[in-house]
Every structure is written in C-alpha cells, then in structure tokens.
Design a protein around this motif. Sequence first.
Motif, short mmCIF file in Angstrom:
data_model
loop_
_atom_site.label_atom_id
_atom_site.label_comp_id
_atom_site.label_asym_id
_atom_site.label_seq_id
_atom_site.Cartn_x
_atom_site.Cartn_y
_atom_site.Cartn_z
N MET A 58 3.33 6.27 -4.11
CA MET A 58 4.34 6.62 -3.13
C MET A 58 5.71 6.05 -3.49
O MET A 58 6.74 6.67 -3.24
CB MET A 58 3.90 6.13 -1.75
N ARG A 59 5.73 4.87 -4.09
CA ARG A 59 7.02 4.28 -4.47
C ARG A 59 7.75 5.13 -5.51
O ARG A 59 8.98 5.16 -5.54
CB ARG A 59 6.83 2.86 -4.99
N HIS A 60 6.99 5.84 -6.35
CA HIS A 60 7.62 6.73 -7.33
C HIS A 60 8.31 7.89 -6.62
O HIS A 60 9.41 8.30 -6.99
CB HIS A 60 6.58 7.27 -8.31
N LEU A 61 7.65 8.43 -5.60
CA LEU A 61 8.24 9.54 -4.85
C LEU A 61 9.47 9.09 -4.08
O LEU A 61 10.49 9.79 -4.03
CB LEU A 61 7.20 10.13 -3.90
N LEU A 62 9.40 7.89 -3.50
CA LEU A 62 10.53 7.38 -2.73
C LEU A 62 11.72 7.00 -3.60
O LEU A 62 12.82 6.80 -3.09
CB LEU A 62 10.09 6.16 -1.91
N ALA A 63 11.52 6.93 -4.90
CA ALA A 63 12.64 6.65 -5.80
C ALA A 63 13.60 7.82 -5.86
O ALA A 63 14.78 7.66 -6.21
CB ALA A 63 12.12 6.31 -7.19
N GLU A 64 13.13 9.03 -5.49
CA GLU A 64 14.03 10.19 -5.51
C GLU A 64 14.05 10.97 -4.20
O GLU A 64 14.89 11.81 -4.00
CB GLU A 64 13.66 11.11 -6.67
N GLN A 65 13.11 10.67 -3.30
CA GLN A 65 13.11 11.28 -1.97
C GLN A 65 13.46 10.19 -0.96
O GLN A 65 12.92 9.09 -1.01
CB GLN A 65 11.72 11.84 -1.64
N LEU A 91 1.55 15.86 2.01
CA LEU A 91 2.97 15.90 1.65
C LEU A 91 3.20 15.25 0.30
O LEU A 91 3.98 15.76 -0.52
CB LEU A 91 3.79 15.20 2.73
N PHE A 92 2.53 14.14 0.04
CA PHE A 92 2.67 13.48 -1.25
C PHE A 92 2.24 14.42 -2.39
O PHE A 92 2.96 14.56 -3.39
CB PHE A 92 1.84 12.20 -1.29
N LEU A 93 1.11 15.06 -2.25
CA LEU A 93 0.62 15.94 -3.31
C LEU A 93 1.51 17.16 -3.48
O LEU A 93 1.63 17.70 -4.59
CB LEU A 93 -0.82 16.36 -3.02
N GLU A 94 2.14 17.60 -2.41
CA GLU A 94 3.05 18.75 -2.50
C GLU A 94 4.35 18.39 -3.23
O GLU A 94 4.89 19.20 -3.99
CB GLU A 94 3.38 19.27 -1.10
N LEU A 95 4.85 17.20 -3.00
CA LEU A 95 6.18 16.83 -3.51
C LEU A 95 6.15 16.08 -4.84
O LEU A 95 7.10 16.17 -5.62
CB LEU A 95 6.91 15.97 -2.47
N ALA A 96 5.11 15.31 -5.09
CA ALA A 96 5.10 14.43 -6.26
C ALA A 96 4.81 15.22 -7.55
O ALA A 96 3.93 16.09 -7.57
CB ALA A 96 4.06 13.33 -6.09
N ARG A 97 5.55 14.90 -8.59
CA ARG A 97 5.25 15.44 -9.91
C ARG A 97 4.06 14.70 -10.50
O ARG A 97 3.71 13.61 -10.04
CB ARG A 97 6.47 15.30 -10.83
N PRO A 98 3.40 15.24 -11.52
CA PRO A 98 2.21 14.59 -12.07
C PRO A 98 2.42 13.14 -12.46
O PRO A 98 1.52 12.30 -12.30
CB PRO A 98 1.87 15.46 -13.29
N GLU A 99 3.61 12.81 -12.96
CA GLU A 99 3.85 11.42 -13.39
C GLU A 99 4.16 10.50 -12.22
O GLU A 99 4.19 9.27 -12.37
CB GLU A 99 5.00 11.37 -14.41
N HIS A 101 0.85 -1.19 0.00
CA HIS A 101 0.00 0.00 0.00
C HIS A 101 0.88 1.24 0.00
O HIS A 101 2.02 1.21 0.47
CB HIS A 101 -0.91 0.01 1.23
N ASP A 102 0.33 2.34 -0.49
CA ASP A 102 1.07 3.60 -0.48
C ASP A 102 1.29 4.08 0.95
O ASP A 102 2.32 4.68 1.27
CB ASP A 102 0.31 4.65 -1.30
N LEU A 103 0.32 3.81 1.80
CA LEU A 103 0.43 4.10 3.23
C LEU A 103 -0.26 2.98 3.99
O LEU A 103 -1.38 2.62 3.68
CB LEU A 103 -0.24 5.44 3.57
N TRP A 104 0.43 2.41 4.96
CA TRP A 104 -0.21 1.43 5.85
C TRP A 104 -0.08 1.89 7.29
O TRP A 104 0.89 2.52 7.68
CB TRP A 104 0.36 0.03 5.65
#
Length: 440
Positions: free
Chosen positions: A216-223, A204-212, A158-161
């Motif tokens: 959450m795993r996509h965000l954690l690939a660079e954060q 926080l996810f919506l603030e930091l994540a780019r549209p693509e 899950h994106d958040l558990w």
Amino acid sequence: MSAPQTSNPLRPTACPGLLRIVRALDGGICRVKLTGGAISARQAVVVADAAERHAGGVIEATNRANLQIRGIGSEQSALIDSLLAADLGPRNAASDDVRNLMLSPAAGIDRQRLIDTRPLAGQILATLQGDERFHDLSAKFAVQLDGGEALAMLEHPHDLWLSTFAREGELRLAFGLAGCPTEAPAGSVALEDGHALVVAVLELFLELARPEQTRMRHLLAEQTLENLRVRLSERVSIQAVTDWRRIADPGVLHIGAHSQSETGLAYVGAVPPLGRLDPATLRGAAQLAETFGDGTLRLTPWQSLLLPNIPEEHCVQVIQRLEQLGLLCHADQALTRMIACTGSNGCGKSSAETKGDALQLAALLHRHGLALSVHLSGCPRSCAAAHTAPATLLAVAPGHYDLYFRDAAQAGFGTLHARNLTIEAVAALLDARSRSPFDA
C-alpha cells in the motif's frame, strides 16, 4: 484435511510458506501461518514432531505471530503432509500467501477489549482464501484487526489496519493505510461494515496498483490518501475521525500472568530466548496448555507465546513449569527484550552471528541490572523486527555493529549513534546512557 489443489503454481517470492520451502544456509524454512496466532496443543505437538523428524529441530516464533521450522532437508513432502493433516495449511495452494491477518494475542479474552475480533477475522480470512482475485496480493501484504485490547502490537506497519473505538455510544472501526493504529486514521466505518471495508480496500488496491507496486505504501507514493478515501467512500460508508487516536498500553503484557475478562482466569505469557523453541519445549508448553488451560497456545508478535484460560490459582505453578522448560516469564530478564535475526549461521546475507552476540549482550546487560529493548540485525533488511526498536545494532563485521537509536524524525533504524562497536562496547555505552540524567 486433504492437500490443497496445486493447479496454480506457487508464486516466486523469497517469503517462505507452508507449501513453499525457502532455502537458507541452515536448510529449508517452512512458515506455518496461524489463524489469529492460535494453535491447539495437538497441532503444536505435530509441529514439534515435524521439526524433529524432517528438519533440524529449530522452531521459531515470528514477529507476525506465526511459527517457522528451519533446517529442512530432503523430506519436504513428508513435513508438509504432516502439517496439512493437522489442518495447519490453507484452503488451497494459491491462498497460503495471503493469510496475513494479525490480531491481539488476547483477542476475545483481554479485559480492555471492546469487541471479540475473532468472528470478523474469520470472515476476512475466508474471503482472502476464497476469492481468487485476492490471491494476486503480495505475500507481504498484511492486515491488522484491533479490538481495543490492552495487549496489542501497535508498532508494526500494516497495509491496512482497523481499530475498534467508541463514539457517542456506538462502536466503530477506525482504519488507516500503510501505517500503524497509533497514527491518524483515514476514517471510520460502522462495526458491521468492517468486512465490506476490507474487501473495498483490497479491490481498490488491485485495481490501481501496477504489478511492481506490491504494498500500500507504494500506491500511496503516487496516489493521495484523500483520493483513495474518496474512492473507498463510493463503496462503503465512511466517516471522518478527528478526535481519536489509539493509545498503547505501556505495560509489558505479553510476559507473566495477567487477568482475563472472565473472573478467575488469566493468561500466562512466556518468551523463548531470541524467539527460538526446540521440539521438547513446544511439546512441554502444549502439555501445560492441556493440563491447566483450554488446550490452546497463542503466538504473539513479540516472538513469544501465551497460555490462555488458566485458573488464577494455577498461574504460579504454570510459570514455574514454563521456566523449567527454558522459557522466560519475567519482564526484568534482559533476554526478554532482545530481538535477533537468524545471523550468519543460517543466513548468507548476515555479517555477524547475531544470535550468539545477542546472548552475550543480554548477559552483560544483566550484570548492569538492565533490561533494554535491543534489536540485532545482520543486514539492513531487518527481518527479525517489523518495527523500529529503541536501539538497533546493525552488523558490519563479525562481532561488530553500528548502533542506532530510534528517532521519529529519521527513517529506518533511526539516528546513527556510533560505528563499529564490539558487544562489550555496546553494553558499556548502553549502561552509561541509561544512567545519564540527559537520556530521553
């Protein structure tokens, strides 16, 4: 319930919803998202009627504890209106996609539970639907809330558990990002801060994540996780968790009768073969819930259903009646462990007719006295299973599969064991492997 406002157009996505019918080879697909997997007997009858009147009569239990209706033709509006009238839809059109919150199917009644997660789940779902900011989340963005139940799906990422645990007499919620509750937590919060944590993570996810970056795993690939944890701690009080892990119960607790927390009551779990129900079966299960239980059904992430609050003296009779409806209630039946996607009869991306092949494989394994967890996937997308099964068959041609075994060191389906096997060859290989003293 009146129809949701549709001033905001439905987002383009391949994921079906209640208001967005997605086309497949066998017709349209409508996904009915259930709050905590629960549905009343009356609502279940409405779903059965809708599938019979406006579609091909195929109802699927999904691996996120929802229901799908397949084979929808030209009467899409009539089908949607009937489901909305039964209060099976979202508050508004824009919030249908974001109602992705999974609970234990035994929430509130599990003997091992530490808390009843349903009140907190209600808060979270109300926020997801009522706060327009969160309507921008992906249709696949998902949250899991675990109250410490024995019956809990702990393998679906899950994106958040959030998972309840006790420390020094205090109940807290451990949490993690882009993973499963059995993994190391990112931290914990006080029980009363659970809702605030969910809001903080989503903001926080919506603030930091780019549209693509839709997951959450996509965000954690660079954060880094540490960076996100520091940012979250500015919004909600977080403590480190170093000495706790969520442990899965090895029992098959979604099949058969199991005692509840209240003395004298049990839930009864039944598996529709390969996750599919016909309208008559769903109506029959709903009638049993009315006659013997509390008038509700609960769907599970194992593509099965539970009848809760059955007096223990009636469990044997309920199981007999469920079996008469064609449902499976014993864990030693090979078909209870089989997962298969729609297959080439309904999906243009599938290389094989996985449902029929799964039935053949289950019959062969039954002859060998085996009930093994096997996933048949018609393509690499793995639509039928959100987790990695112990054994996966990936279709390469009609009736032919590559065989993978789960391996924690390997991504995806695991380690490739053999290529281009027939179903008969798969059954023989699995039988030989089960008898090998070197089989781990």
